[in-house]
Design an enzyme around this catalytic site. Structure first.
Site, PDB file in Angstrom:
ATOM      1  N   GLY A  87     -16.536  14.167  11.088  1.00 17.34           N
ATOM      2  CA  GLY A  87     -17.374  13.748  12.206  1.00 17.34           C
ATOM      3  C   GLY A  87     -18.249  14.872  12.712  1.00 17.34           C
TER       4      GLY A  87
ATOM      5  N   TYR B  23      -1.479   3.339   7.486  1.00 15.52           N
ATOM      6  CA  TYR B  23      -2.799   3.910   7.198  1.00 15.52           C
ATOM      7  C   TYR B  23      -3.547   3.053   6.176  1.00 15.52           C
ATOM      8  CZ  TYR B  23      -6.371   7.292   5.805  1.00 15.52           C
ATOM      9  OH  TYR B  23      -7.574   7.913   5.530  1.00 15.52           O
TER      10      TYR B  23
END
Length: 426
Positions: A134, A288
């Site tokens: 990010g 996940y």
């Protein structure tokens, strides 16, 4: 589609609708009553494109005061805001995915993808932008002029991340901002959405980057399994909540993973318990895998519902076992990631596919695709199951409505901070 009056010509614009042209030469249709825009003609449902050349005797200039193009007819001496090329617009043939040429691959970096692009005037909102992939995504966009909203939980670490970028490129300092967002708290997510809507008029890139990995079994303050709420449900609400800020120029990029191929969600009778399981049925790795599948399912369903508006929605796999803070929750994964680090992508390479999906011109008009190594990739068969896509959407919507109602009950009687009338039916 709303009721349209009869007309002798199916190509005639309905009352209250106008045409415009994008920089790429695609005809855009606007409903002046609702303020919404879409690529497709409101009567025919088809798209059109104009020629790049103006008709003979016409000139075009940009008016700074009105901030739009002005057209001048040198023969009649008349000026108009209507593009004369609209009279000669032609219907576009269906765009084929096969026409997209691969320009980058797994070794390409985000800055290479952005080479030569000017993103001044563009706005990106990125969750989890203070570290890892990010951060590199935010840094790369900022270097090319984009305004970036860092949607993060930790204000101190985010301000440090912003300062690192500003020191490296001082011209970015006024284009980087922190926005408080804790994805494990629905109240925080709701307030984040309201804050962004009050401060921004438009979002060009919504990048749902944040996620968690290998967490021990924990519940959020909303009594939902943490992996599912952080990596899917909160992003689901953010996307639909920010919908008023999206138009045909908006791209939504959702970070998934090749791990979605190993999910074990049922294709029939999906329930909340499958998505947010009890402790005795919880395994961190499978949680996940399942939430990464949810990311792809959400991409496909959202793309179908918003396709007529020209909003592009993509999901991406950034790379295998990229060294970030994702693996910090268990020593075994920290060790494993450290061992394979020399053989995996750098953070710049891992951010490249996200950047490509957000900015590549050749993807205009495409939506509902999964990308790996900066190119279209076939996702799992389970992710393409339309029934499962719809089930996830409906369950997510129901969970959000319950959370909205719960927040309302916790507010004082005269406090209308939480709006329970939000309706996510698109």
């Amino acid at each position: 589609m709303s009721y349209l009056p009869d007309s002798d010509s199916e190509d005639e614009m309905p009352p209250g609708w106008t045409e415009n042209v994008t920089e790429e030469g695609i005809v855009l249709y606007r409903n002046n009553q609702t303020g919404s825009t879409q690529w497709t003609h409101p009567r025919t449902g088809r798209t059109k494109r104009i020629s790049s050349d103006l008709p003979i005797g016409w000139r075009m200039s940009y008016d700074e005061k009105s901030q739009c193009n002005v057209f001048f007819n040198t023969e009649t001496k008349q000026t108009t805001l209507v593009d004369p090329r609209l009279a000669f617009a032609v219907e576009e043939p269906p765009r084929a995915i096969s026409q997209v040429r691969q320009r980058f691959d797994g070794s390409s970096t985000a800055l290479q993808v952005l080479h030569g692009k000017n993103l001044h005037g563009h706005v990106a909102v990125i969750t989890g932008a203070n570290s890892g992939i990010g951060y590199e995504t935010a840094r790369s966009l900022a270097f090319h002029g984009c305004e970036v909203i860092f949607a993060c939980r930790n204000k101190f670490s985010t301000e440090q991340a912003i300062e690192r970028i500003a020191q490296e490129r001082p011209s970015t300092r006024n284009r980087l901002r922190f926005a408080q967002l804790d994805l494990a708290s629905f109240k925080s997510v709701y307030l984040f959405v309201e804050d962004i809507k009050s401060k921004l008029k438009h979002i060009d890139y919504l990048i749902l980057n944040a996620g968690v990995f290998a967490l021990p079994y924990t519940l959020t303050e909303d009594n939902i399994e943490t992996t599912f709420q952080v990596s899917h449900l909160s992003h689901f609400y953010i996307t639909l909540g920010l919908e008023p800020l999206f138009d045909h120029k908006t791209r939504i990029v959702i970070l998934s993973s090749e791990s979605h191929r190993f999910a074990n969600l049922p294709t029939d009778n999906l329930t909340v318990q499958h998505l947010s399981p009890p402790a005795k049925k919880y395994w961190s790795m499978m949680a996940y895998n399942n939430v990464k599948l949810c990311n792809v399912l959400f991409t496909f369903e959202l793309a179908k519902r918003w396709k007529h508006r020209g909003i592009c929605v993509f999901s991406v796999h950034p790379g295998n076992m990229v060294s970030t803070q994702l693996q910090r929750n268990w020593w075994f994964y920290r060790l494993l990631f450290a061992i394979v680090r020399p053989f995996t992508k750098s953070l710049q390479q891992a951010a490249a596919t996200t950047i490509y999906c957000a900015t590549a011109n050749e993807l205009t008009g495409l939506t509902g695709l999964y990308f790996n190594n900066c190119y279209i990739c076939e996702p799992s068969k389970m992710s393409q199951n339309e029934k499962l896509q719809q089930q996830l959407w409906e369950i997510s919507q129901e969970m959000v409505q319950l959370l909205l109602a719960k927040e309302k009950q916790q507010q004082p009687a005269d406090d209308n901070e939480i709006n329970t009338t939000t309706n996510f039916v698109y």
